[in-house]
Scaffold this motif. Structure first.
Motif, PDB file in Angstrom:
ATOM      1  N   ALA A 435       0.828  -1.204   0.000  1.00  0.00           N
ATOM      2  CA  ALA A 435       0.000   0.000   0.000  1.00  0.00           C
ATOM      3  C   ALA A 435       0.864   1.256   0.000  1.00  0.00           C
ATOM      4  O   ALA A 435       0.548   2.245  -0.675  1.00  0.00           O
ATOM      5  CB  ALA A 435      -0.930  -0.003   1.207  1.00  0.00           C
ATOM      6  N   ALA A 436       1.960   1.220   0.752  1.00  0.00           N
ATOM      7  CA  ALA A 436       2.855   2.378   0.801  1.00  0.00           C
ATOM      8  C   ALA A 436       3.523   2.600  -0.548  1.00  0.00           C
ATOM      9  O   ALA A 436       3.658   3.743  -1.007  1.00  0.00           O
ATOM     10  CB  ALA A 436       3.911   2.176   1.884  1.00  0.00           C
ATOM     11  N   ARG A 437       3.944   1.500  -1.170  1.00  0.00           N
ATOM     12  CA  ARG A 437       4.577   1.638  -2.484  1.00  0.00           C
ATOM     13  C   ARG A 437       3.596   2.201  -3.505  1.00  0.00           C
ATOM     14  O   ARG A 437       3.939   3.080  -4.305  1.00  0.00           O
ATOM     15  CB  ARG A 437       5.125   0.285  -2.949  1.00  0.00           C
ATOM     16  CG  ARG A 437       6.467  -0.083  -2.324  1.00  0.00           C
ATOM     17  CD  ARG A 437       7.066  -1.307  -2.991  1.00  0.00           C
ATOM     18  NE  ARG A 437       6.318  -2.510  -2.645  1.00  0.00           N
ATOM     19  CZ  ARG A 437       6.561  -3.265  -1.583  1.00  0.00           C
ATOM     20  NH1 ARG A 437       7.519  -2.918  -0.741  1.00  0.00           N
ATOM     21  NH2 ARG A 437       5.856  -4.356  -1.346  1.00  0.00           N
ATOM     22  N   ALA A 438       2.352   1.699  -3.484  1.00  0.00           N
ATOM     23  CA  ALA A 438       1.343   2.205  -4.421  1.00  0.00           C
ATOM     24  C   ALA A 438       1.061   3.679  -4.161  1.00  0.00           C
ATOM     25  O   ALA A 438       0.941   4.482  -5.105  1.00  0.00           O
ATOM     26  CB  ALA A 438       0.058   1.384  -4.298  1.00  0.00           C
ATOM     27  N   ALA A 439       0.961   4.049  -2.901  1.00  0.00           N
ATOM     28  CA  ALA A 439       0.709   5.450  -2.560  1.00  0.00           C
ATOM     29  C   ALA A 439       1.886   6.332  -2.969  1.00  0.00           C
ATOM     30  O   ALA A 439       1.695   7.453  -3.468  1.00  0.00           O
ATOM     31  CB  ALA A 439       0.445   5.581  -1.064  1.00  0.00           C
ATOM     32  N   ALA A 440       3.097   5.813  -2.753  1.00  0.00           N
ATOM     33  CA  ALA A 440       4.285   6.591  -3.128  1.00  0.00           C
ATOM     34  C   ALA A 440       4.352   6.779  -4.640  1.00  0.00           C
ATOM     35  O   ALA A 440       4.673   7.874  -5.126  1.00  0.00           O
ATOM     36  CB  ALA A 440       5.543   5.893  -2.621  1.00  0.00           C
ATOM     37  N   GLU A 441       4.044   5.727  -5.385  1.00  0.00           N
ATOM     38  CA  GLU A 441       4.052   5.831  -6.846  1.00  0.00           C
ATOM     39  C   GLU A 441       3.000   6.825  -7.332  1.00  0.00           C
ATOM     40  O   GLU A 441       3.246   7.615  -8.249  1.00  0.00           O
ATOM     41  CB  GLU A 441       3.819   4.454  -7.464  1.00  0.00           C
ATOM     42  CG  GLU A 441       4.995   3.495  -7.283  1.00  0.00           C
ATOM     43  CD  GLU A 441       4.670   2.077  -7.702  1.00  0.00           C
ATOM     44  OE1 GLU A 441       3.520   1.850  -8.151  1.00  0.00           O
ATOM     45  OE2 GLU A 441       5.548   1.199  -7.580  1.00  0.00           O
ATOM     46  N   GLU A 447       3.110  14.471  -8.488  1.00  0.00           N
ATOM     47  CA  GLU A 447       4.146  15.508  -8.412  1.00  0.00           C
ATOM     48  C   GLU A 447       4.820  15.713  -9.761  1.00  0.00           C
ATOM     49  O   GLU A 447       5.134  16.848 -10.139  1.00  0.00           O
ATOM     50  CB  GLU A 447       5.174  15.127  -7.347  1.00  0.00           C
ATOM     51  CG  GLU A 447       4.636  15.179  -5.922  1.00  0.00           C
ATOM     52  CD  GLU A 447       5.611  14.603  -4.914  1.00  0.00           C
ATOM     53  OE1 GLU A 447       6.648  14.039  -5.345  1.00  0.00           O
ATOM     54  OE2 GLU A 447       5.342  14.711  -3.696  1.00  0.00           O
ATOM     55  N   ALA A 448       5.038  14.614 -10.496  1.00  0.00           N
ATOM     56  CA  ALA A 448       5.650  14.726 -11.825  1.00  0.00           C
ATOM     57  C   ALA A 448       4.730  15.482 -12.776  1.00  0.00           C
ATOM     58  O   ALA A 448       5.185  16.318 -13.567  1.00  0.00           O
ATOM     59  CB  ALA A 448       5.965  13.334 -12.372  1.00  0.00           C
ATOM     60  N   ALA A 449       3.409  15.193 -12.703  1.00  0.00           N
ATOM     61  CA  ALA A 449       2.452  15.895 -13.560  1.00  0.00           C
ATOM     62  C   ALA A 449       2.415  17.390 -13.222  1.00  0.00           C
ATOM     63  O   ALA A 449       2.363  18.245 -14.119  1.00  0.00           O
ATOM     64  CB  ALA A 449       1.067  15.281 -13.405  1.00  0.00           C
ATOM     65  N   ASP A 488      13.712  18.719 -15.426  1.00  0.00           N
ATOM     66  CA  ASP A 488      12.912  18.591 -14.204  1.00  0.00           C
ATOM     67  C   ASP A 488      13.261  19.722 -13.243  1.00  0.00           C
ATOM     68  O   ASP A 488      14.059  20.609 -13.558  1.00  0.00           O
ATOM     69  CB  ASP A 488      13.091  17.213 -13.567  1.00  0.00           C
ATOM     70  CG  ASP A 488      14.504  16.968 -13.049  1.00  0.00           C
ATOM     71  OD1 ASP A 488      15.285  17.941 -12.925  1.00  0.00           O
ATOM     72  OD2 ASP A 488      14.838  15.804 -12.763  1.00  0.00           O
ATOM     73  N   SER A 489      12.653  19.703 -12.067  1.00  0.00           N
ATOM     74  CA  SER A 489      12.831  20.803 -11.115  1.00  0.00           C
ATOM     75  C   SER A 489      14.272  20.918 -10.621  1.00  0.00           C
ATOM     76  O   SER A 489      14.659  21.962 -10.099  1.00  0.00           O
ATOM     77  CB  SER A 489      11.890  20.621  -9.922  1.00  0.00           C
ATOM     78  OG  SER A 489      12.088  19.342  -9.318  1.00  0.00           O
ATOM     79  N   ASN A 490      15.074  19.864 -10.803  1.00  0.00           N
ATOM     80  CA  ASN A 490      16.486  19.893 -10.401  1.00  0.00           C
ATOM     81  C   ASN A 490      17.420  20.214 -11.558  1.00  0.00           C
ATOM     82  O   ASN A 490      18.640  20.186 -11.395  1.00  0.00           O
ATOM     83  CB  ASN A 490      16.883  18.550  -9.784  1.00  0.00           C
ATOM     84  CG  ASN A 490      16.129  18.254  -8.509  1.00  0.00           C
ATOM     85  OD1 ASN A 490      15.942  19.136  -7.679  1.00  0.00           O
ATOM     86  ND2 ASN A 490      15.680  17.016  -8.341  1.00  0.00           N
ATOM     87  N   GLY A 491      16.842  20.493 -12.739  1.00  0.00           N
ATOM     88  CA  GLY A 491      17.662  20.822 -13.900  1.00  0.00           C
ATOM     89  C   GLY A 491      18.140  19.626 -14.688  1.00  0.00           C
ATOM     90  O   GLY A 491      18.917  19.785 -15.642  1.00  0.00           O
ATOM     91  N   ASN A 492      17.692  18.411 -14.350  1.00  0.00           N
ATOM     92  CA  ASN A 492      18.107  17.215 -15.080  1.00  0.00           C
ATOM     93  C   ASN A 492      17.302  17.080 -16.373  1.00  0.00           C
ATOM     94  O   ASN A 492      16.090  17.324 -16.387  1.00  0.00           O
ATOM     95  CB  ASN A 492      17.902  15.970 -14.213  1.00  0.00           C
ATOM     96  CG  ASN A 492      18.688  16.032 -12.926  1.00  0.00           C
ATOM     97  OD1 ASN A 492      19.873  16.356 -12.928  1.00  0.00           O
ATOM     98  ND2 ASN A 492      18.034  15.746 -11.803  1.00  0.00           N
ATOM     99  N   PRO A 501       4.589   9.500 -20.684  1.00  0.00           N
ATOM    100  CA  PRO A 501       3.561   8.612 -20.119  1.00  0.00           C
ATOM    101  C   PRO A 501       2.780   9.267 -18.979  1.00  0.00           C
ATOM    102  O   PRO A 501       1.565   9.098 -18.878  1.00  0.00           O
ATOM    103  CB  PRO A 501       4.378   7.402 -19.631  1.00  0.00           C
ATOM    104  CG  PRO A 501       5.571   7.377 -20.535  1.00  0.00           C
ATOM    105  CD  PRO A 501       5.903   8.821 -20.778  1.00  0.00           C
ATOM    106  N   THR A 502       3.464  10.021 -18.134  1.00  0.00           N
ATOM    107  CA  THR A 502       2.774  10.746 -17.060  1.00  0.00           C
ATOM    108  C   THR A 502       1.875  11.828 -17.641  1.00  0.00           C
ATOM    109  O   THR A 502       0.738  12.029 -17.183  1.00  0.00           O
ATOM    110  CB  THR A 502       3.802  11.372 -16.097  1.00  0.00           C
ATOM    111  OG1 THR A 502       4.602  10.341 -15.536  1.00  0.00           O
ATOM    112  CG2 THR A 502       3.113  12.140 -14.991  1.00  0.00           C
ATOM    113  N   ALA A 503       2.377  12.528 -18.655  1.00  0.00           N
ATOM    114  CA  ALA A 503       1.568  13.567 -19.294  1.00  0.00           C
ATOM    115  C   ALA A 503       0.307  12.977 -19.918  1.00  0.00           C
ATOM    116  O   ALA A 503      -0.781  13.563 -19.840  1.00  0.00           O
ATOM    117  CB  ALA A 503       2.398  14.294 -20.353  1.00  0.00           C
ATOM    118  N   GLU A 504       0.426  11.803 -20.548  1.00  0.00           N
ATOM    119  CA  GLU A 504      -0.745  11.139 -21.127  1.00  0.00           C
ATOM    120  C   GLU A 504      -1.752  10.770 -20.044  1.00  0.00           C
ATOM    121  O   GLU A 504      -2.959  10.981 -20.197  1.00  0.00           O
ATOM    122  CB  GLU A 504      -0.301   9.885 -21.888  1.00  0.00           C
ATOM    123  CG  GLU A 504       0.460  10.166 -23.169  1.00  0.00           C
ATOM    124  CD  GLU A 504       0.976   8.903 -23.832  1.00  0.00           C
ATOM    125  OE1 GLU A 504       0.784   7.815 -23.234  1.00  0.00           O
ATOM    126  OE2 GLU A 504       1.569   8.998 -24.915  1.00  0.00           O
TER     127      GLU A 504
END
Length: 691
Positions: A435-441, A447-449, A488-492, A501-504
């Motif tokens: 459950a924690a892994r699913a919630a973290a994902e 956050e990525a979106a 990304d927010s860190n400049g990477n 895939p996240t955007a979709e």
């Protein structure tokens, strides 16, 4: 450095015509250099190259806003050299010209006219390339050193070992453990304290001599035991002093590690019982009760496990003694009981370990409870008549909702994770379990979106990359496949497969497609003889109103400057939408390409229904063309495509030895790393053609 030994280099040429950049690149390549030239026409183009590609040298025409370009280079990369390039001769003397270009921010003046001019150009480029490489190496070394020192400071601050850094016998750095050992409220109170003032009078002369020998370099390290003065009286402390040179200075620093000597127990203390919360019940009884409670919680839902460990408890036992450390743990246990949410159940399963069943609606709520608990414990001061100290704890969180794990496995995983956190980090929270892994994902995806949405609204976080599509026939255009990338927010740098895939998933593709097409049209408007191929998502195909509006506003004058490419599998599920879009594209002078063509058996039927301008075959054909079945399949697709008037592109060509075979088969265009890597800038050299 010999010319032939020059590494792969990138330079930016700012000029009115692309041919100037091509001449510079060709001259240096003829000398054996592995140099690539990116061309920019103005400040906007130059800024894009400087942000996305990090060139090591800038050549700017004297008449092309040299002061503006030099100032831009200083802003974005302060040590980037700028050479002034004179295309047309000037009546001014060489000295006057150099004075003028130095004032404008350039480091040298070069020309392309005579053999002597070209030799000077090569020498100047080599000099600045060498200086740039050396500068980059020094900056990287400084950054690595700074990162190492920051990491070292963090580790020192978090460790339970008492540590000091001395300069000329004065404390300049101290960690919280040292402050606690020596009776200071915080480590700032130790700063600027002379070491000898912390030593008892009986031991000062001996310690003074050791410090002097270390400072003069006569010895490298020293171990001694001395009395240290604290608020609670003198304590015997074993100290190891080691010398080191400070970075960038001749000053000698001393690192001190302090460890309290074990204090023998008095006769009374030896017979005193250790009264902690676990003496009322056996550990076995507590664990059985905990296991039963977890089973009930799994069935009822709405709760989770918090497994807490005191950080560095062994060091507390060594410093305070076992009895006082036990009292400290009891105080910690009592504080937890008063701090945890109502209806929580607490199980003390070791002096420094507690397992709590806590009400929580989901994994995020459970982790938030744990973080709040960590902060409250860290802020608390634990005081009794025997000690005054601070404690931190680490917590493993295990949400029980929808858990199929055995109770014994839950307890084992929680215990191992909490102990790992205590040993490796301290004052940390970690969530485990399905459950924690699913919630973290899910949280990471959200956050990525959100970061993608922010990036679309910020300058220079989204940008394009290009790969040449090489014609094997008579097409003289420069044709490029366009790829979208993001920081990304860190400049990477993130490639499309890392964020699309996240955007979709979160419905952001139409906005991204509009951004890419707008940027591609902007580039086409500034460069002649260029054609770009842009990918289109299924979401935009279903509702293309946004991109149609963008393309209508562009008023493309020449057919084929822009091509939209759509995957075959998407077209098969949206054939009516695709047919309608195809008609609109014709009126806008925009071409259509079928991407990943040939993946399905019904691929040929799409040719008849959509009549595309290009087909880009599946990448597998280039990799497996040696197999007869693959060769025959590709030959049939080429024949069918040409019959419908579509030109054939084969991507992912990694071996130039198959180029002749592809040309004989009738392939019109090839693309792949064997011809040109994907670049974040368009290079000045012409796209390669079949020779």
């Amino acid at each position: 450095m010999n010319d032939t030994a020059m590494p792969n280099l990138l330079m930016l040429v700012v000029s009115s015509e692309q041919a100037v950049a091509t001449r510079v690149e060709a001259h240096l390549r003829n000398l054996g250099w592995q140099v690539r030239a990116a061309w920019a026409q103005d400040r906007e183009d130059a800024e894009e190259v400087l942000l996305n590609a990090e060139p090591e040298l800038v050549l700017c025409e004297v008449e092309r806003d040299l002061p503006v370009i030099a100032d831009l280079a200083r802003q974005l990369s302060p040590e980037l050299p700028v050479l002034a390039l004179e295309v047309e001769g000037s009546p001014a003397s060489r000295a006057e010209q150099l004075k003028h270009i130095f004032e404008q921010g350039a480091v040298d003046l070069v020309r392309l006219d005579s053999a002597a001019d070209k030799a000077h150009l090569a020498a100047a480029c080599r000099r600045e390339f060498d200086a740039s490489r050396t500068g980059w190496a020094l900056r990287e070394a400084r950054m690595r050193l700074a990162e190492y020192e920051a990491r070292q400071r963090t580790l020192v601050a978090e460790t339970s070992r008492a540590m000091l850094t001395l300069s000329e016998g004065i404390v300049i750095e101290a960690n919280p453990a040292a402050a606690e050992l020596l009776g200071f409220d915080d480590n700032e109170g130790l700063i600027a304290q002379p070491l000898l003032d912390l030593i008892s009078a009986d031991d000062r002369s001996h310690v003074r001599e050791l410090v002097a020998q270390l400072t003069r370099g006569r010895i490298a390290e020293a171990d001694f035991t001395a009395g240290f003065v604290t608020q609670n009286g003198d304590i015997a402390v074993h100290t190891r002093l080691a010398s080191r040179d400070s970075s960038g200075d001749e000053e000698m620093l001393l690192d001190a590690v302090l460890r309290p000597e074990a204090v023998p127990k008095s006769e009374g203390a030896a017979t005193q019982p250790q009264t902690t919360a676990v003496t009322a019940q056996s550990f076995a009884d507590i664990r059985r009760g905990l296991a039963t409670a977890i089973e009930e919680a799994v069935t009822s839902g709405g709760s989770g496990v918090l497994y807490l460990c005191i950080d560095g408890f062994a060091a507390h036992e060594q410093r305070l003694g076992i009895v006082n450390a036990g009292e400290l743990a009891d105080t910690w246990d009592a504080l937890l009981s008063n701090t945890l949410p109502a209806q929580s159940r607490l199980f003390r399963i070791a002096p420094d370990e507690v397992c709590a069943l806590v009400p929580a609606k989901d994994a995020e709520a459970l982790e938030e409870t744990a973080r709040d608990l960590c902060q409250q414990i860290a802020r608390q001061s634990f005081r009794t008549e025997h000690f005054d100290c601070h404690v931190t704890n680490s917590i493993a969180c295990y949400p029980l909702a929808h858990s199929n794990a055995r109770v014994i496995d839950i307890l084992r995983d929680c215990s191992l994770e909490a102990r790992r956190l205590t040993e490796e980090e301290g004052n940390t929270v970690s969530s485990i379990g399905d459950a924690a892994r699913a919630a973290a994902e899910e949280r990471q995806a959200r956050e990525a979106a959100e970061d993608i949405q922010r990036a679309l609204g910020e300058k220079n976080r989204f940008y394009l990359a290009y790969q040449a599509v090489t014609c094997l026939g008579e097409d003289t255009r420069q044709l490029y496949d366009v790829f979208v990338r993001m920081r990304d927010s860190n400049g990477n740098e993130l490639h499309a497969r890392e964020f699309l895939p996240t955007a979709e998933r979160f419905g952001l593709m139409p906005v991204i497609d509009q951004w890419v097409i707008q940027r591609a049209l902007h580039t086409l408007n500034k460069r002649q003889g260029l054609s770009l191929m842009v990918r289109l998502s299924e979401a935009t195909l279903i509702d293309p109103a946004g991109i149609i509006q963008v393309m209508e506003a562009a008023h493309l004058a020449t057919p084929g400057m822009l091509t939209l490419q759509i995957r075959e599998t998407v077209l098969q599920t949206q054939i009516r939408k695709a047919a309608a879009l195809r008609e609109k594209l014709r009126s806008l002078k925009v071409d259509l390409a079928l991407d990943y063509f040939g993946d399905s058996k019904s691929a040929v039927s799409l040719l008849e229904q959509l009549q595309p301008d290009y087909v880009k075959v599946s990448p597998s054909f280039a990799n497996e063309i040696a197999e007869q079945a693959v060769y025959d399949r590709l030959a049939s697709l080429i024949k069918a495509s040409h019959a419908q008037g579509a030109k054939v592109i084969i991507p992912f060509v990694e071996n130039t030895r198959i180029m002749g075979q592809l040309w004989q088969m009738g392939i019109d265009y090839v693309q792949g790393n064997a011809l040109q890597q994907v670049e974040t800038v368009m290079l000045a050299s012409e796209a390669p053609t079949r020779g």
